[in-house]
Write a protein that holds these residues in place. Sequence first.
Motif, PDB file in Angstrom:
ATOM      1  N   SER A  93      52.205  20.396  31.615  1.00  0.00           N
ATOM      2  CA  SER A  93      52.537  20.949  30.299  1.00  0.00           C
ATOM      3  C   SER A  93      53.970  21.450  30.190  1.00  0.00           C
ATOM      4  N   GLN A  94      54.715  21.480  31.291  1.00  0.00           N
ATOM      5  CA  GLN A  94      55.959  22.224  31.307  1.00  0.00           C
ATOM      6  C   GLN A  94      57.214  21.390  31.031  1.00  0.00           C
ATOM      7  N   TRP A  95      57.099  20.393  30.159  1.00  0.00           N
ATOM      8  CA  TRP A  95      58.284  19.714  29.627  1.00  0.00           C
ATOM      9  C   TRP A  95      57.918  19.213  28.236  1.00  0.00           C
ATOM     10  N   SER A  96      58.894  18.815  27.446  1.00  0.00           N
ATOM     11  CA  SER A  96      58.684  18.585  26.012  1.00  0.00           C
ATOM     12  C   SER A  96      57.601  17.553  25.714  1.00  0.00           C
ATOM     13  N   LEU A  97      57.704  16.376  26.311  1.00  0.00           N
ATOM     14  CA  LEU A  97      56.720  15.337  26.034  1.00  0.00           C
ATOM     15  C   LEU A  97      55.332  15.789  26.453  1.00  0.00           C
ATOM     16  N   ALA A  98      55.233  16.473  27.590  1.00  0.00           N
ATOM     17  CA  ALA A  98      53.927  16.946  28.056  1.00  0.00           C
ATOM     18  C   ALA A  98      53.321  17.919  27.057  1.00  0.00           C
ATOM     19  N   SER A  99      54.135  18.852  26.548  1.00  0.00           N
ATOM     20  CA  SER A  99      53.643  19.834  25.582  1.00  0.00           C
ATOM     21  C   SER A  99      53.141  19.156  24.316  1.00  0.00           C
ATOM     22  N   MET A 100      53.896  18.181  23.818  1.00  0.00           N
ATOM     23  CA  MET A 100      53.460  17.451  22.630  1.00  0.00           C
ATOM     24  C   MET A 100      52.150  16.714  22.898  1.00  0.00           C
ATOM     25  N   THR A 101      52.044  16.112  24.083  1.00  0.00           N
ATOM     26  CA  THR A 101      50.819  15.412  24.464  1.00  0.00           C
ATOM     27  C   THR A 101      49.650  16.389  24.548  1.00  0.00           C
ATOM     28  N   ASN A 102      49.870  17.568  25.152  1.00  0.00           N
ATOM     29  CA  ASN A 102      48.828  18.591  25.232  1.00  0.00           C
ATOM     30  C   ASN A 102      48.308  18.958  23.851  1.00  0.00           C
ATOM     31  N   GLN A 103      49.249  19.230  22.935  1.00  0.00           N
ATOM     32  CA  GLN A 103      48.869  19.721  21.616  1.00  0.00           C
ATOM     33  C   GLN A 103      48.266  18.625  20.740  1.00  0.00           C
TER      34      GLN A 103
END
Length: 337
Positions: A93-103
């Motif tokens: 979750s700790q980079w931009s693409l990961a956060s967008m994917t999480n949400q």
Amino acid sequence: FKLVDLYKAYFVKSSFIEENYVEPKETKLIFPEKKRNVIYIYLESMENSYMSKDLGGMEDVNLIPKLTKLSQDGITFSDSNKEFGGPKMPVGSQWSLASMTNQMTGLPMKVPGNGNSYGSSGNFLPGAWTFGDVLNSEGYEQTVMIGADARFGGLSYLFENHGNYKVMDYNYAIKNGLLPKNYKQFWGYEDDKLYQFAKDEITRLYKTGKPFNMTFETADTHTPGYVSPKIKNKFNNQYANAIYYSQNETYKFIEWIKQQPFYENTTIVITGDHKSMSEKFFKHLDKNYLRTPYNCFINSAIEPLQPKNRKFAIFDFYPTILASLGVKIKGEHLGLG
């Protein structure tokens, strides 16, 4: 990570996801008769530690007073009994693409290899049914805007493959004459231009007559911070000045939205995409202080039963944002959210 934790994260088999994952595509979702628009803003590296200590942050002076005001006027979810807090940031979750994917998927981004080079056309978590997929199936017009190259990290694949978004990135701006061909600032183009382009695109979306989703991510607060020519040096620190200027521009943008004819039927979601990756800027922090990303919901269709003392992770935003649009979710659960 300690080495043993890293080993467990990638090599120890776990049934947690298969036991807890709820398939969004098979979950009954009931939209309101008049579907609400959503303006979904990811603020780069925006976290609650930037607030003053009396508000639960770690600064002597509040670096984000205007975002603080937005949260006080709207809804913010906190992991403690304090007014401001945020989600836990699990593995993936700790980079931009990961956060967008999480949400967007309700899933951590645990993928092989480098997370910044994941995916290809038609192949970005192809089995996932995302926030974008849900809105696309309901007839929403969708745009994602980013001031960098959307191919970095595979971001363009996430939005093109899941929701049929119009992708307006740095390359789009050059190709379509929004910027001179040799223009380049920071990651592509700066947030001053991003907000202006976003206003134009939101206006276009509204005129289509369809419910719309305008999603975009800022970049100026990525370490070490972009110094806009408009910045007045309030602090003796480049990053602090970038943070202060950025939050003020976000506030002005929200004020513009509130004056538009579509505002009454529009939910605004603002989330810090992840904690800042700067190392030098946080040397003064108490080691026991838990840093969390910022979050704020403005003009939500419903009120939360319990905004404070919530134990939640960033992928819990998936059903939460749909609920803020007035969508009724059978079981109140999507993905792991």
